[in-house]
Design an enzyme around this catalytic site. Structure first.
Site, mmCIF file in Angstrom:
data_model
loop_
_atom_site.group_PDB
_atom_site.id
_atom_site.type_symbol
_atom_site.label_atom_id
_atom_site.label_comp_id
_atom_site.label_asym_id
_atom_site.label_seq_id
_atom_site.Cartn_x
_atom_site.Cartn_y
_atom_site.Cartn_z
ATOM 1 N N ASN A 10 0.781 -13.355 -40.375
ATOM 2 C CA ASN A 10 0.115 -12.230 -39.428
ATOM 3 C C ASN A 10 1.055 -10.848 -40.276
ATOM 4 O OD1 ASN A 10 -1.004 -9.779 -37.743
ATOM 5 N ND2 ASN A 10 0.488 -11.468 -35.806
ATOM 6 N N TRP A 11 0.027 -9.946 -40.649
ATOM 7 C CA TRP A 11 1.480 -8.796 -40.965
ATOM 8 C C TRP A 11 1.365 -8.278 -40.672
ATOM 9 C CZ3 TRP A 11 0.201 -7.510 -47.650
ATOM 10 C CH2 TRP A 11 0.832 -8.794 -47.969
ATOM 11 N N LYS A 12 1.049 -8.412 -39.529
ATOM 12 C CA LYS A 12 0.993 -6.863 -37.972
ATOM 13 C C LYS A 12 0.712 -6.048 -39.035
ATOM 14 C CE LYS A 12 3.350 -9.706 -35.640
ATOM 15 N NZ LYS A 12 4.734 -10.213 -34.826
ATOM 16 N N HIS A 94 -3.610 -11.589 -29.006
ATOM 17 C CA HIS A 94 -1.785 -12.178 -29.707
ATOM 18 C C HIS A 94 -0.614 -11.296 -27.950
ATOM 19 C CE1 HIS A 94 1.627 -10.692 -31.545
ATOM 20 N NE2 HIS A 94 1.607 -12.328 -32.428
ATOM 21 N N GLU A 96 0.820 -8.843 -28.409
ATOM 22 C CA GLU A 96 1.707 -7.695 -29.100
ATOM 23 C C GLU A 96 0.167 -7.216 -28.407
ATOM 24 O OE1 GLU A 96 2.230 -7.350 -32.870
ATOM 25 O OE2 GLU A 96 4.416 -8.865 -31.794
ATOM 26 N N GLU A 166 2.242 -18.859 -28.611
ATOM 27 C CA GLU A 166 3.606 -18.382 -29.313
ATOM 28 C C GLU A 166 4.540 -17.544 -27.888
ATOM 29 O OE1 GLU A 166 2.360 -16.576 -32.901
ATOM 30 O OE2 GLU A 166 1.676 -14.721 -31.960
ATOM 31 N N GLY A 172 9.561 -12.604 -33.123
ATOM 32 C CA GLY A 172 10.358 -11.406 -33.939
ATOM 33 C C GLY A 172 11.725 -11.672 -33.729
ATOM 34 N N SER A 212 8.909 -17.009 -34.645
ATOM 35 C CA SER A 212 10.380 -17.393 -35.739
ATOM 36 C C SER A 212 10.606 -18.532 -36.586
ATOM 37 C CB SER A 212 11.414 -17.130 -34.967
ATOM 38 O OG SER A 212 12.111 -15.776 -34.223
ATOM 39 N N GLY A 233 4.972 -14.517 -38.193
ATOM 40 C CA GLY A 233 4.534 -13.029 -39.032
ATOM 41 C C GLY A 233 5.945 -12.319 -39.980
ATOM 42 N N GLY A 234 7.071 -12.736 -39.092
ATOM 43 C CA GLY A 234 7.689 -12.055 -40.915
ATOM 44 C C GLY A 234 8.403 -12.691 -41.589
#
Ligand code: PGA
Length: 250
Positions: A10-12, A94, A96, A166, A172, A212, A233-234
């Protein structure tokens, strides 16, 4: 038997067209049929992703969509718009989006129903906050989120939904849930699915862990019997790292 792993990045709100082209070029040798891999990128990168990932086993994913077909919803994207450019997967709910854009269990449910109707492959995110975990509410929160998401969903459709557990405190932050904690929650969520539908559906559905995930912890997490993949993500931003996440021997 272990379900097929599904590892999705997920590149956000990150990345450019040039970044994505280079990323897919570097990643290609690691993409196989052993693992279902894919990437959820910003809307502006989806056409490029579709072109660059042509011919490989790779999911073309959006990070959100609206539950209406069209209309006066400034700034939103409809499922048909995604389908038109070759998107096949969409993240729904998600954390966020739940916390910054007021997504609720109700909108998550509407989006899930619409994604199923449109044949878009949904990844539905659930998970508790740190405060909720500390109060011992993690399981209740996930149960409520899963039950509400699946309202009105047929079991023949439910088995194709991907659930992503999640925990918000692990996203993150560099703090991963221990593989035992993640497994306990994935098993719990699978039992919730069993109670809503039946054992066959619960056995088929794939449950990802997210928060993470990185090359140093992926194998241990993915070896857990009830964890069937990861939402990343990251560590999905660098092809070198993401390649290690999808090139697993489990
Ligand atoms: P992270 O993000 O891997 O950077 O923790 C996970 C996610 O938001 O899906």
């Amino acid at each position: 038997m272990k379900r097929k792993l599904v590892i999705v990045g997920n590149w956000k709100m990150n990345g450019s067209i040039a970044d994505l082209k280079q990323f897919i070029k570097d990643l290609k040798p690691s993409v196989s049929d052993q693992v279902d891999a894919g990437l959820c990128v910003p809307y502006t990168l989806l056409s490029t992703l579709k072109e660059e990932a042509n011919g490989i086993n790779f999911k073309i994913g959006a990070q959100n969509m609206h539950y209406n077909e069209s209309g006066a919803f400034t700034g939103e994207i409809s499922p048909d718009m995604l389908l038109e450019i070759g998107v096949d997967t969409v993240i729904i709910g998600h954390s966020e989006r739940r916390s910054y854009y007021n997504e609720t269990d109700e909108t998550v449910n509407l989006k899930l129903l619409k994604a199923i109707e449109k044949n878009l492959h949904p990844i539905v995110c659930v998970g508790e906050s740190l405060e909720q975990r500390e109060k011992g509410m993690a399981k209740d929160i996930c149960k409520r989120q899963v039950e509400n998401a699946f309202k009105g969903v047929l079991k023949t459709d439910a088995e194709n939904v991907i659930l992503a557990y999640e925990p918000i405190w692990a996203i993150g932050t560099g703090k991963t849930a221990s593989s035992e904690d993640a497994e306990e929650m994935a098993l719990y969520i699978r039992n919730v699915v069993k109670d809503i539908f039946d054992e066959i559906t619960a056995d088929k559905i794939r449950i990802q862990y997210g928060g993470s995930v990185k090359p140093s912890n992926v194998e241990e997490l993915m070896a857990m019997p009830n964890i069937d993949g990861a939402l990343v993500g990251g560590a999905s931003l660098k092809a070198e790292d993401f390649a290690k996440l999808i090139d697993l021997n489990i």
